[in-house]
Design a protein around this motif. Structure first.
Motif, PDB file in Angstrom:
ATOM      1  N   SER A 127      -5.062  -2.358  -5.398  1.00 14.04           N
ATOM      2  CA  SER A 127      -5.953  -1.319  -4.875  1.00 14.04           C
ATOM      3  C   SER A 127      -6.562  -1.775  -3.547  1.00 14.04           C
ATOM      4  O   SER A 127      -7.096  -2.884  -3.460  1.00 14.04           O
ATOM      5  CB  SER A 127      -7.067  -1.044  -5.891  1.00 14.04           C
ATOM      6  OG  SER A 127      -8.012  -0.130  -5.373  1.00 14.04           O
ATOM      7  N   PHE A 128      -6.461  -0.902  -2.532  1.00 22.88           N
ATOM      8  CA  PHE A 128      -7.006  -1.207  -1.209  1.00 22.88           C
ATOM      9  C   PHE A 128      -8.112  -0.210  -0.890  1.00 22.88           C
ATOM     10  O   PHE A 128      -8.004   0.974  -1.198  1.00 22.88           O
ATOM     11  CB  PHE A 128      -5.909  -1.129  -0.141  1.00 22.88           C
ATOM     12  CG  PHE A 128      -4.805  -2.134  -0.326  1.00 22.88           C
ATOM     13  CD1 PHE A 128      -4.883  -3.382   0.267  1.00 22.88           C
ATOM     14  CD2 PHE A 128      -3.702  -1.836  -1.112  1.00 22.88           C
ATOM     15  CE1 PHE A 128      -3.875  -4.314   0.087  1.00 22.88           C
ATOM     16  CE2 PHE A 128      -2.689  -2.757  -1.299  1.00 22.88           C
ATOM     17  CZ  PHE A 128      -2.775  -4.001  -0.705  1.00 22.88           C
ATOM     18  N   ARG A 129      -9.164  -0.703  -0.247  1.00 18.96           N
ATOM     19  CA  ARG A 129     -10.302   0.154   0.090  1.00 18.96           C
ATOM     20  C   ARG A 129      -9.879   1.227   1.091  1.00 18.96           C
ATOM     21  O   ARG A 129      -9.299   0.922   2.124  1.00 18.96           O
ATOM     22  CB  ARG A 129     -11.434  -0.691   0.680  1.00 18.96           C
ATOM     23  CG  ARG A 129     -12.721   0.064   0.979  1.00 18.96           C
ATOM     24  CD  ARG A 129     -13.396   0.546  -0.288  1.00 18.96           C
ATOM     25  NE  ARG A 129     -13.767  -0.549  -1.161  1.00 18.96           N
ATOM     26  CZ  ARG A 129     -14.948  -1.174  -1.116  1.00 18.96           C
ATOM     27  NH1 ARG A 129     -15.867  -0.805  -0.229  1.00 18.96           N
ATOM     28  NH2 ARG A 129     -15.218  -2.143  -1.960  1.00 18.96           N
ATOM     29  N   GLN A 130     -10.189   2.476   0.777  1.00 17.45           N
ATOM     30  CA  GLN A 130      -9.862   3.588   1.658  1.00 17.45           C
ATOM     31  C   GLN A 130     -11.054   3.917   2.549  1.00 17.45           C
ATOM     32  O   GLN A 130     -12.213   3.808   2.135  1.00 17.45           O
ATOM     33  CB  GLN A 130      -9.471   4.824   0.839  1.00 17.45           C
ATOM     34  CG  GLN A 130      -8.301   4.587  -0.126  1.00 17.45           C
ATOM     35  CD  GLN A 130      -7.054   4.109   0.576  1.00 17.45           C
ATOM     36  OE1 GLN A 130      -6.612   4.698   1.560  1.00 17.45           O
ATOM     37  NE2 GLN A 130      -6.478   3.023   0.068  1.00 17.45           N
ATOM     38  N   VAL A 131     -10.757   4.338   3.785  1.00 18.71           N
ATOM     39  CA  VAL A 131     -11.801   4.708   4.748  1.00 18.71           C
ATOM     40  C   VAL A 131     -11.444   6.097   5.275  1.00 18.71           C
ATOM     41  O   VAL A 131     -10.665   6.229   6.220  1.00 18.71           O
ATOM     42  CB  VAL A 131     -11.885   3.700   5.909  1.00 18.71           C
ATOM     43  CG1 VAL A 131     -13.067   4.034   6.822  1.00 18.71           C
ATOM     44  CG2 VAL A 131     -11.998   2.268   5.389  1.00 18.71           C
ATOM     45  N   PRO A 132     -12.001   7.148   4.663  1.00 19.56           N
ATOM     46  CA  PRO A 132     -11.595   8.514   5.026  1.00 19.56           C
ATOM     47  C   PRO A 132     -11.695   8.824   6.515  1.00 19.56           C
ATOM     48  O   PRO A 132     -10.802   9.469   7.077  1.00 19.56           O
ATOM     49  CB  PRO A 132     -12.562   9.387   4.211  1.00 19.56           C
ATOM     50  CG  PRO A 132     -12.892   8.544   3.016  1.00 19.56           C
ATOM     51  CD  PRO A 132     -12.949   7.137   3.532  1.00 19.56           C
ATOM     52  N   GLU A 168      -8.858   7.221   8.280  1.00 18.38           N
ATOM     53  CA  GLU A 168      -7.623   7.939   7.962  1.00 18.38           C
ATOM     54  C   GLU A 168      -7.504   9.205   8.814  1.00 18.38           C
ATOM     55  O   GLU A 168      -6.410   9.543   9.283  1.00 18.38           O
ATOM     56  CB  GLU A 168      -7.592   8.287   6.479  1.00 18.38           C
ATOM     57  CG  GLU A 168      -7.423   7.076   5.576  1.00 18.38           C
ATOM     58  CD  GLU A 168      -7.504   7.434   4.106  1.00 18.38           C
ATOM     59  OE1 GLU A 168      -7.485   8.642   3.780  1.00 18.38           O
ATOM     60  OE2 GLU A 168      -7.580   6.513   3.285  1.00 18.38           O
ATOM     61  N   GLN A 226       0.370   4.095   0.980  1.00 16.57           N
ATOM     62  CA  GLN A 226       0.235   4.890   2.201  1.00 16.57           C
ATOM     63  C   GLN A 226       1.243   4.472   3.264  1.00 16.57           C
ATOM     64  O   GLN A 226       1.692   5.291   4.061  1.00 16.57           O
ATOM     65  CB  GLN A 226      -1.184   4.759   2.762  1.00 16.57           C
ATOM     66  CG  GLN A 226      -2.231   5.527   1.972  1.00 16.57           C
ATOM     67  CD  GLN A 226      -3.560   5.512   2.682  1.00 16.57           C
ATOM     68  OE1 GLN A 226      -4.095   4.475   3.045  1.00 16.57           O
ATOM     69  NE2 GLN A 226      -4.106   6.682   2.905  1.00 16.57           N
ATOM     70  N   THR A 227       1.575   3.199   3.315  1.00 10.86           N
ATOM     71  CA  THR A 227       2.520   2.705   4.311  1.00 10.86           C
ATOM     72  C   THR A 227       3.898   2.444   3.713  1.00 10.86           C
ATOM     73  O   THR A 227       4.887   2.403   4.437  1.00 10.86           O
ATOM     74  CB  THR A 227       1.999   1.403   4.954  1.00 10.86           C
ATOM     75  OG1 THR A 227       1.639   0.489   3.920  1.00 10.86           O
ATOM     76  CG2 THR A 227       0.771   1.685   5.811  1.00 10.86           C
ATOM     77  N   ASN A 250       0.841  -1.193   0.000  1.00 17.77           N
ATOM     78  CA  ASN A 250       0.000   0.000   0.000  1.00 17.77           C
ATOM     79  C   ASN A 250       0.880   1.249   0.000  1.00 17.77           C
ATOM     80  O   ASN A 250       1.707   1.412   0.893  1.00 17.77           O
ATOM     81  CB  ASN A 250      -0.911  -0.004   1.235  1.00 17.77           C
ATOM     82  CG  ASN A 250      -2.003   1.037   1.143  1.00 17.77           C
ATOM     83  OD1 ASN A 250      -1.840   2.090   0.534  1.00 17.77           O
ATOM     84  ND2 ASN A 250      -3.133   0.754   1.765  1.00 17.77           N
TER      85      ASN A 250
END
Length: 215
Positions: free
Chosen positions: A142-147, A150, A132-133, A130
């Motif tokens: 693609s990984f599901r984002q959770v605003p 976050e 992000q990490t 990912n």
């Protein structure tokens, strides 16, 4: 009769895809993503056509993405439900973030036994694949984002520099998926023990988020 043929074909195609996904996630979970050949997956899925996997998924990465997508909607629904029905103000941002990470996954595995394979696959992927990490990742997955999650994470990690916050987030994701998968597998059917251990996973993640800077 002719009009029904396309629907019948679509149904068979969907069933074949699902057989591939279920077979692959079990093998990947038990033996690692790099330890299973596509031919082994084809055999485990009960397919004689060696080109079927390529037809449905393109390649290994397409199959892995399909495994992630197969579970993502239901996990997202449980997480949204948890966010909507839980007073997150009752905890610090760190503990709230930890609970939003852990609790829905625990519920998903409780209600979907094959979910433990999904989480074990994620434990091999989520932190290293990912952006992000791991900004150097070129996985293309693609990984599901959770605003809202976050935002909680950003608040919990606000006392750290961006570089250290990214390192902490890497470990948080790793602990989350490894911890939840191992706890749910070790305490399958033992609800009280499982829930007690999931609380320990929450404690560990919360403590890591809140720990002082080490830069």
């Amino acid at each position: 009769m002719a009009a029904a043929a396309p629907n019948k074909h679509a149904t068979r195609s969907a069933q074949t895809r699902e057989r591939f996904i279920l077979a692959a996630q079990k093998l990947f979970a038990e033996r690692s993503l790099d330890g299973v050949s596509l031919n082994e997956i084809t055999v485990a899925a009960g397919q004689k056509n060696r080109n079927a996997l390529q037809y449905h998924f393109g390649n290994r990465k397409g199959l892995i993405q399909a495994i992630l997508d197969h579970h993502a909607d239901e996990v997202a629904r449980l997480r949204d439900q948890y966010l909507a029905t839980t007073d997150l103000n009752a905890w610090t941002a760190a503990e709230a973030a930890a609970r939003v990470l852990v609790v829905p996954l625990g519920e998903y595995i409780r209600d979907n036994p094959e979910g433990v394979y999904y989480v074990r696959v994620l434990s091999q992927l989520a932190a290293i694949s990912n952006p992000q990490t791991n900004p150097d990742s070129k996985s293309g997955l693609s990984f599901r984002q959770v605003p809202r999650l976050e935002t909680l994470m950003e608040t919990a990690l606000a006392h750290l520099s961006p570089a250290e916050a990214r390192r902490r987030l890497f470990l948080v994701v790793t602990i989350n998926f490894h911890g939840v998968a191992d706890v749910c597998r070790a305490f399958d059917g033992k609800v009280r023990q499982r829930n007690a251990m999931l609380e320990q996973v929450i404690c560990a993640i919360s403590a890591l988020l809140e720990a002082p800077a080490r830069d």
